[in-house]
Design a protein around this motif. Structure first.
Motif, PDB file in Angstrom:
ATOM      1  N   MET A   1     -25.230 -35.470 -54.946  1.00  0.00           N
ATOM      2  CA  MET A   1     -24.032 -36.288 -54.868  1.00  0.00           C
ATOM      3  C   MET A   1     -23.551 -36.625 -56.273  1.00  0.00           C
ATOM      4  O   MET A   1     -24.340 -36.804 -57.189  1.00  0.00           O
ATOM      5  N   LEU A   2     -22.265 -36.719 -56.441  1.00  0.00           N
ATOM      6  CA  LEU A   2     -21.677 -37.064 -57.727  1.00  0.00           C
ATOM      7  C   LEU A   2     -21.957 -38.522 -58.066  1.00  0.00           C
ATOM      8  O   LEU A   2     -22.002 -39.378 -57.195  1.00  0.00           O
ATOM      9  N   ALA A   3     -22.120 -38.797 -59.352  1.00  0.00           N
ATOM     10  CA  ALA A   3     -22.437 -40.153 -59.795  1.00  0.00           C
ATOM     11  C   ALA A   3     -21.196 -41.032 -59.911  1.00  0.00           C
ATOM     12  O   ALA A   3     -21.284 -42.252 -59.793  1.00  0.00           O
ATOM     13  N   SER A   4     -20.063 -40.424 -60.183  1.00  0.00           N
ATOM     14  CA  SER A   4     -18.847 -41.212 -60.378  1.00  0.00           C
ATOM     15  C   SER A   4     -17.653 -40.501 -59.755  1.00  0.00           C
ATOM     16  O   SER A   4     -17.636 -39.292 -59.642  1.00  0.00           O
ATOM     17  N   GLY A   5     -16.682 -41.286 -59.348  1.00  0.00           N
ATOM     18  CA  GLY A   5     -15.467 -40.704 -58.806  1.00  0.00           C
ATOM     19  C   GLY A   5     -15.266 -41.090 -57.361  1.00  0.00           C
ATOM     20  O   GLY A   5     -15.775 -42.102 -56.885  1.00  0.00           O
ATOM     21  N   PHE A   6     -14.535 -40.236 -56.636  1.00  0.00           N
ATOM     22  CA  PHE A   6     -14.254 -40.518 -55.242  1.00  0.00           C
ATOM     23  C   PHE A   6     -13.906 -39.231 -54.516  1.00  0.00           C
ATOM     24  O   PHE A   6     -13.535 -38.234 -55.113  1.00  0.00           O
ATOM     25  N   GLY A   7     -14.078 -39.265 -53.192  1.00  0.00           N
ATOM     26  CA  GLY A   7     -13.794 -38.105 -52.355  1.00  0.00           C
ATOM     27  C   GLY A   7     -14.875 -37.890 -51.328  1.00  0.00           C
ATOM     28  O   GLY A   7     -15.656 -38.791 -51.019  1.00  0.00           O
ATOM     29  N   HIS A   8     -14.937 -36.687 -50.815  1.00  0.00           N
ATOM     30  CA  HIS A   8     -15.918 -36.317 -49.801  1.00  0.00           C
ATOM     31  C   HIS A   8     -17.316 -36.335 -50.415  1.00  0.00           C
ATOM     32  O   HIS A   8     -17.502 -35.911 -51.549  1.00  0.00           O
ATOM     33  N   VAL A   9     -18.321 -36.797 -49.668  1.00  0.00           N
ATOM     34  CA  VAL A   9     -19.684 -36.885 -50.202  1.00  0.00           C
ATOM     35  C   VAL A   9     -20.335 -35.513 -50.362  1.00  0.00           C
ATOM     36  O   VAL A   9     -21.250 -35.352 -51.165  1.00  0.00           O
ATOM     37  N   SER A  10     -19.877 -34.520 -49.615  1.00  0.00           N
ATOM     38  CA  SER A  10     -20.362 -33.142 -49.746  1.00  0.00           C
ATOM     39  C   SER A  10     -19.151 -32.223 -49.924  1.00  0.00           C
ATOM     40  O   SER A  10     -18.817 -31.438 -49.034  1.00  0.00           O
ATOM     41  N   PRO A  11     -18.498 -32.300 -51.074  1.00  0.00           N
ATOM     42  CA  PRO A  11     -17.245 -31.565 -51.256  1.00  0.00           C
ATOM     43  C   PRO A  11     -17.448 -30.060 -51.356  1.00  0.00           C
ATOM     44  O   PRO A  11     -18.507 -29.585 -51.755  1.00  0.00           O
ATOM     45  N   LYS A  12     -16.411 -29.337 -51.020  1.00  0.00           N
ATOM     46  CA  LYS A  12     -16.407 -27.885 -51.226  1.00  0.00           C
ATOM     47  C   LYS A  12     -15.968 -27.564 -52.654  1.00  0.00           C
ATOM     48  O   LYS A  12     -16.324 -26.535 -53.189  1.00  0.00           O
ATOM     49  N   TRP A  13     -15.177 -28.478 -53.258  1.00  0.00           N
ATOM     50  CA  TRP A  13     -14.781 -28.312 -54.657  1.00  0.00           C
ATOM     51  C   TRP A  13     -14.564 -29.689 -55.294  1.00  0.00           C
ATOM     52  O   TRP A  13     -14.287 -30.664 -54.608  1.00  0.00           O
ATOM     53  N   VAL A  14     -14.766 -29.712 -56.623  1.00  0.00           N
ATOM     54  CA  VAL A  14     -14.671 -30.965 -57.370  1.00  0.00           C
ATOM     55  C   VAL A  14     -13.761 -30.780 -58.575  1.00  0.00           C
ATOM     56  O   VAL A  14     -13.882 -29.799 -59.314  1.00  0.00           O
ATOM     57  N   LEU A  15     -12.872 -31.734 -58.767  1.00  0.00           N
ATOM     58  CA  LEU A  15     -12.039 -31.786 -59.966  1.00  0.00           C
ATOM     59  C   LEU A  15     -12.706 -32.734 -60.955  1.00  0.00           C
ATOM     60  O   LEU A  15     -12.914 -33.905 -60.648  1.00  0.00           O
ATOM     61  N   HIS A  16     -13.062 -32.208 -62.122  1.00  0.00           N
ATOM     62  CA  HIS A  16     -13.630 -33.012 -63.205  1.00  0.00           C
ATOM     63  C   HIS A  16     -12.478 -33.317 -64.150  1.00  0.00           C
ATOM     64  O   HIS A  16     -11.826 -32.403 -64.662  1.00  0.00           O
ATOM     65  N   ILE A  17     -12.231 -34.604 -64.382  1.00  0.00           N
ATOM     66  CA  ILE A  17     -11.052 -35.034 -65.111  1.00  0.00           C
ATOM     67  C   ILE A  17     -11.429 -36.179 -66.052  1.00  0.00           C
ATOM     68  O   ILE A  17     -12.368 -36.922 -65.781  1.00  0.00           O
ATOM     69  N   ALA A  18     -10.685 -36.323 -67.129  1.00  0.00           N
ATOM     70  CA  ALA A  18     -11.051 -37.282 -68.177  1.00  0.00           C
ATOM     71  C   ALA A  18     -10.713 -38.731 -67.839  1.00  0.00           C
ATOM     72  O   ALA A  18     -11.244 -39.635 -68.470  1.00  0.00           O
ATOM     73  N   ASN A  19      -9.853 -38.971 -66.868  1.00  0.00           N
ATOM     74  CA  ASN A  19      -9.459 -40.349 -66.629  1.00  0.00           C
ATOM     75  C   ASN A  19      -9.533 -40.705 -65.151  1.00  0.00           C
ATOM     76  O   ASN A  19      -9.836 -39.867 -64.323  1.00  0.00           O
ATOM     77  N   ARG A  20      -9.270 -41.956 -64.877  1.00  0.00           N
ATOM     78  CA  ARG A  20      -9.328 -42.480 -63.513  1.00  0.00           C
ATOM     79  C   ARG A  20      -8.121 -43.382 -63.275  1.00  0.00           C
ATOM     80  O   ARG A  20      -7.514 -43.853 -64.239  1.00  0.00           O
ATOM     81  N   PRO A  21      -7.780 -43.635 -62.027  1.00  0.00           N
ATOM     82  CA  PRO A  21      -6.653 -44.532 -61.776  1.00  0.00           C
ATOM     83  C   PRO A  21      -6.885 -45.896 -62.429  1.00  0.00           C
ATOM     84  O   PRO A  21      -7.993 -46.432 -62.383  1.00  0.00           O
ATOM     85  N   ASP A  22      -5.843 -46.424 -63.027  1.00  0.00           N
ATOM     86  CA  ASP A  22      -5.952 -47.713 -63.702  1.00  0.00           C
ATOM     87  C   ASP A  22      -5.743 -48.851 -62.702  1.00  0.00           C
ATOM     88  O   ASP A  22      -4.751 -49.568 -62.732  1.00  0.00           O
TER      89      ASP A  22
END
Length: 172
Positions: A1-22
């Motif tokens: 499981m990913l340590a940070s972020g949001f979405g499906h707990v068992s995703p088929k794909w993940v977007l790794h991005i530098a920022n988060r919603p403010d």
């Protein structure tokens, strides 16, 4: 499981991005599943930037999976990054551990340079704007913005992901 972020707990794909919603609920380094309608709320309460990111994400999942939605817009507004979706967004850092379980997209070359050794990446056969890690389901793209990741480039990205997922299905 990913340590940070949001979405499906068992995703088929993940977007790794530098920022988060403010927004206060995203100021923590934890992972959670979004509720239906929460993406629309983020879009409404933040800048146009997140509408672009979420729209591109929705177009990818809508093209690759049977979403049960009539349009990518409907998918974005109802299922994107929820338990009924196919994807997750990670904003802490890209890590290869666990990445074998999903396809990774690292968005933005500047961010990718802080996460990966770009000299070891291989250029996609038809464009230098898509870079991949040899032997891994990971690709570096321009940032998720229409000017940088236009429809032609997005179609190529979806093609790479589709081919990879098809190959993984055959290999298993």
């Amino acid at each position: 499981m990913l340590a940070s972020g949001f979405g499906h707990v068992s995703p088929k794909w993940v977007l790794h991005i530098a920022n988060r919603p403010d927004l206060p609920e995203f100021h923590h380094d934890d992972f959670r599943v979004l509720a239906e309608g929460e993406v629309a709320s983020i879009i409404q309460n933040t800048s146009n930037h997140w509408r672009k990111v979420f729209s591109i994400m929705a177009k990818i999942s809508f093209a690759l999976y049977d979403t049960g939605c009539e349009s990518w817009q409907q998918y974005r507004d109802t299922k994107l990054l929820t338990g009924a979706g196919f994807e997750a967004l990670n904003y802490l850092h890209y890590a290869e551990e666990g990445a074998d379980n999903y396809f990774s997209i690292v968005a933005g070359f500047q961010y990718a340079a802080t996460q990966l050794n770009l000299d070891k990446l291989i250029t996609h056969q038809s464009t230098s704007k898509l870079l991949r890690i040899e032997g891994r389901d990971c690709i570096v793209t321009p940032y998720f913005d229409w000017r940088q990741l236009n429809n032609e480039l997005l179609d190529k990205l979806i093609g790479v992901m589709s081919s990879s997922m098809l190959k993984n299905t055959v290999d298993k």
